[in-house]
Write an enzyme that holds these catalytic residues in place. Structure first.
Site, short mmCIF file in Angstrom:
data_model
loop_
_atom_site.label_atom_id
_atom_site.label_comp_id
_atom_site.label_asym_id
_atom_site.label_seq_id
_atom_site.Cartn_x
_atom_site.Cartn_y
_atom_site.Cartn_z
N ASP A 100 -8.52 6.62 2.82
CA ASP A 100 -7.27 5.94 3.10
C ASP A 100 -6.24 6.98 3.50
O ASP A 100 -6.05 7.98 2.79
CB ASP A 100 -6.79 5.22 1.83
CG ASP A 100 -6.39 3.80 2.10
OD1 ASP A 100 -5.49 3.59 2.93
OD2 ASP A 100 -6.96 2.90 1.46
N ASP A 202 -3.24 3.21 6.57
CA ASP A 202 -2.35 2.25 5.92
C ASP A 202 -1.15 1.92 6.80
O ASP A 202 -0.53 2.83 7.38
CB ASP A 202 -1.87 2.87 4.60
CG ASP A 202 -1.22 1.87 3.67
OD1 ASP A 202 -1.89 0.89 3.30
OD2 ASP A 202 -0.05 2.07 3.32
N GLU A 257 -4.80 -0.45 9.49
CA GLU A 257 -4.37 -1.71 8.88
C GLU A 257 -3.18 -2.21 9.68
O GLU A 257 -2.25 -1.45 9.95
CB GLU A 257 -3.99 -1.49 7.42
CG GLU A 257 -3.69 -2.80 6.71
CD GLU A 257 -2.64 -2.67 5.61
OE1 GLU A 257 -2.60 -3.54 4.74
OE2 GLU A 257 -1.85 -1.71 5.65
N HIS A 330 -8.12 -5.51 -1.30
CA HIS A 330 -7.40 -5.28 -2.55
C HIS A 330 -6.00 -5.87 -2.56
O HIS A 330 -5.32 -5.81 -3.58
CB HIS A 330 -7.33 -3.78 -2.81
CG HIS A 330 -6.49 -3.07 -1.78
ND1 HIS A 330 -6.85 -3.01 -0.45
CD2 HIS A 330 -5.30 -2.45 -1.88
CE1 HIS A 330 -5.91 -2.37 0.22
NE2 HIS A 330 -4.96 -2.01 -0.63
N ASP A 331 -5.53 -6.40 -1.45
CA ASP A 331 -4.17 -6.95 -1.36
C ASP A 331 -4.11 -8.48 -1.41
O ASP A 331 -3.02 -9.05 -1.39
CB ASP A 331 -3.51 -6.52 -0.05
CG ASP A 331 -3.16 -5.05 -0.02
OD1 ASP A 331 -2.96 -4.45 -1.10
OD2 ASP A 331 -3.07 -4.49 1.09
O1 TEU Z 1 -0.61 -2.99 2.67
C1 TEU Z 1 0.35 -3.38 3.61
C2 TEU Z 1 0.67 -4.81 3.56
O2 TEU Z 1 0.87 -5.45 4.57
C3 TEU Z 1 0.70 -5.39 2.19
O3 TEU Z 1 1.83 -4.87 1.60
C4 TEU Z 1 0.71 -6.85 2.16
O4 TEU Z 1 1.80 -7.39 2.83
C5 TEU Z 1 0.80 -7.29 0.74
O5 TEU Z 1 -0.03 -6.48 -0.03
C6 TEU Z 1 0.36 -8.69 0.63
O6 TEU Z 1 0.33 -9.04 -0.72
C7 TEU Z 1 -0.88 -1.65 2.49
C8 TEU Z 1 -1.83 -1.45 1.33
O7 TEU Z 1 -3.05 -2.08 1.63
C9 TEU Z 1 -1.20 -1.97 0.08
O8 TEU Z 1 -2.06 -1.93 -1.03
C10 TEU Z 1 0.03 -1.15 -0.19
O9 TEU Z 1 0.73 -1.67 -1.29
C11 TEU Z 1 0.96 -1.10 1.03
O10 TEU Z 1 0.28 -0.88 2.25
C12 TEU Z 1 1.92 0.04 0.88
O11 TEU Z 1 1.25 1.26 1.03
#
Ligand code: TEU
Ligand code: CA
Length: 553
Positions: A100, A202, A257, A330-331
């Site tokens: 990442d 990211d 992403e 994971h989000d």
């Molecule tokens: O995620 C970016 C993102 O778009 C997320 O914040 C999303 O909107 C949110 O998680 C939805 O619930 C990335 C990573 O995957 C995430 O884990 C991080 O928190 C974020 O960036 C900040 O680095």
């Protein structure tokens, strides 16, 4: 015409969330040695590449997406030696590793920010964005953070605000500053020289900011992301420079992403002629259900909208670009709980969703635990939650006087912790994840849903994943064939053709708890793969049934 062959199109990605995969030393936190214990599990599954979530030194405000030192492994995850051993063990099994790369922001505890906040003329000041407040004492503009509240935080030391699109412990880096870009390229080279196979980048479309920092007129959060935060004026220049300076000197792959990357602009990032990214994880289908205030302001959607997005994206990519196909990470909440039926038809729908991921055009990405059909969790107490996004939302909603039960339901239904409960290895204390107390509560359904149980089920979800991965590898049509949606009368069916030079596949899915009549002529095709044990005899699809038919051209 088919897509140009490349290894990263043929690969299957497996995403590991290090904190929740396997704990090796009983401190309740997943770690690198834990992953090392499970490399044979990964090899047997048949995946080609691991995307390892952030393992760098971090105060863990956002579980590692807030990096304090890009050159150090967080002690909770182990040592650099553990990392090297893991990389070696994966490579020995023919599995690649991508890391990442979180470089839109750092931790506020990163040395650069510690320096930057000292004074307005500190050499590191310009590594970040600083602005005075407005005369009335409010923030420089009305931009909201992804994680509730303003995207600006006042730093009393110099009486200026800094920009943080995520938490206030994640200040945004200023990519306009060439020194920042040099630092990032050096970090990338450091890891690439170790022999890693690429990066998952990211929030990469967010790195170039709208420098006027004007108030936005958009009131809906998804629109703000798309039109204000994402796709900034210099994003493509920065990416091309990064590729030119670093990436193109290595045989590696990149996946960005892509919050805010719509299908209309997708090719600007992944067009084969662009020299930017190999593919993106666009988030359009993940953001379905986000209302004007974002994730915790949900709006209804259905299969129709999901399918439309798959169709639009495939059309937009055509033969010229590439995406990854995934239904959770994971989000977001667990895919079987979101798009399937995680109760009565958990096994069937988990297998159906796997079939979708493996047969659409794009590089499949599996999130840890999906291969055993892990589900969302229900927490009865706010104390049980960990995720900063959920906690910030809950705090703000409480302060606004909303009903605590309603808030708890929202965080349970939508929260990221659903995907972050520890991997369920066996029916043993703490699901065999740890011998200690896990950093976040295990899903109590581990007694029945776990790897060990699955390994003893010849027709289980895990066995299905393994067979499906093998099957995909035997039929390049699923990688390179064109995609054509087949409209049906039922809004519960999702059907499409994959059209290759030598072979053609017809794939049908029943997204419902009821039988559905398949009104598609399958003559000329042979039924070859499906998620029900019995070979189908007629055109009635069972609940959550997937079928793959093949014919040679
Ligand atoms: O995620 C970016 C993102 O778009 C997320 O914040 C999303 O909107 C949110 O998680 C939805 O619930 C990335 C990573 O995957 C995430 O884990 C991080 O928190 C974020 O960036 C900040 O680095
Ligand atoms: Ca540990």
């Amino acid at each position: 015409m088919e897509q140009q062959p490349t290894w990263w199109k043929e690969s299957i990605i497996y995403q590991i969330y290090p904190r929740s995969f396997k704990d090796s030393n009983g401190d309740g936190i997943g770690d690198l040695k834990g992953i090392l214990e499970k490399v044979d599990y990964l090899a047997e599954l048949g995946i080609d590449m691991v995307w390892l979530g952030p393992v760098y030194d971090s105060p863990n405000d956002d579980n590692g997406y807030d990096i304090r030192d890009y050159y150090q492994i967080h002690h909770e995850y182990g040592t650099m030696e553990d990392f090297d051993r893991l990389l070696e063990a994966l490579h020995a099994r023919g599995i690649r590793l991508i890391m990442d790369l979180v470089v839109n922001h750092t931790s506020d505890e990163h040395q650069w920010f510690q320096e930057a906040r000292k004074s307005k003329d500190n050499p590191y000041r310009d590594y970040y964005f600083w602005k005075p407040g407005q005369p009335d004492g409010t923030a420089p503009n009305n931009w909201p953070s992804f994680f509730s509240g303003s995207a600006w935080e006042l730093d009393p030391k110099t009486d200026e605000y800094y920009l943080h699109l995520f938490t206030k412990k994640q200040p945004d880096l200023n990519w306009e500053n060439p020194k920042v870009r040099e630092e990032i390229y050096a970090i990338m080279k450091f890891w690439l020289e170790k022999g890693i196979d690429g990066f998952r980048m990211d929030v990469i479309p967010l790195i170039s900011k709208q420098l006027d920092f004007a108030d936005t007129d958009y009131t809906s959060f998804p629109e703000i992301v798309q039109h204000v935060y994402s796709n900034g004026p210099r994003v493509h220049e920065f990416l091309q420079e990064m590729v030119d300076r670093v990436i193109r000197h290595y045989d590696v792959m990149t996946v960005g992403e892509g919050p805010g990357i719509s299908s209309e602009v997708g090719l600007n990032y992944v067009g084969h002629d662009r020299g930017e990214l190999n593919m993106i994880f666009h988030l359009d289908h993940m953001f379905l259900g986000f209302g004007p205030k974002g994730k915790y302001d949900p709006i209804p959607y259905g299969l129709k909208e999901v399918v439309e997005l798959f169709n639009t994206w495939d059309k937009a990519m055509g033969e010229s670009g590439w995406i990854s196909i995934f239904l959770d990470n994971h989000d977001f909440i667990r895919m079987v709980s979101r798009f399937g039926n995680d109760q009565e038809f958990r096994e069937e729908s988990a297998k159906l969703l796997a079939t979708v991921v493996m047969t659409l055009r794009g590089t499949p990405s599996i999130y840890q635990g999906s291969e055993i059909g892990m589900t969302n969790v229900v927490y009865e107490d706010f104390e049980d939650f960990d995720d900063v996004e959920a906690m910030n939302f809950a705090k703000e909603a409480m302060e606004a006087g909303r009903d605590p039960m309603e808030i708890l339901k929202l965080t349970n239904d939508l929260g990221r912790d659903n995907a972050r409960t520890p991997m369920q290895w066996e029916d043993a204390p703490e699901a065999g994840f740890t011998t200690g107390k896990p950093w976040i509560k295990i899903n109590p359904n581990y007694k029945t849903i776990n790897v060990n149980a699955e390994q003893n089920k010849p027709a289980g979800i895990l066995a299905y994943y393994k067979a499906l991965i093998k099957f995909r590898k035997q039929h390049p049509v699923f990688v390179y064939g064109q995609y054509q949606h087949i409209p049906t009368r039922s809004d519960k069916l999702f059907c499409y053709d994959r059209i290759g030079e030598k072979e053609q596949a017809l794939v049908v899915h029943n997204f419902s708890d009821q039988m559905q009549l398949l009104n598609i002529d399958v003559s000329g095709y042979t039924f070859t793969f499906g998620n029900y044990i019995e070979e189908p005899k007629n055109s009635l699809l069972s609940p959550w049934e997937s079928r793959i038919y093949l014919k040679t051209n």
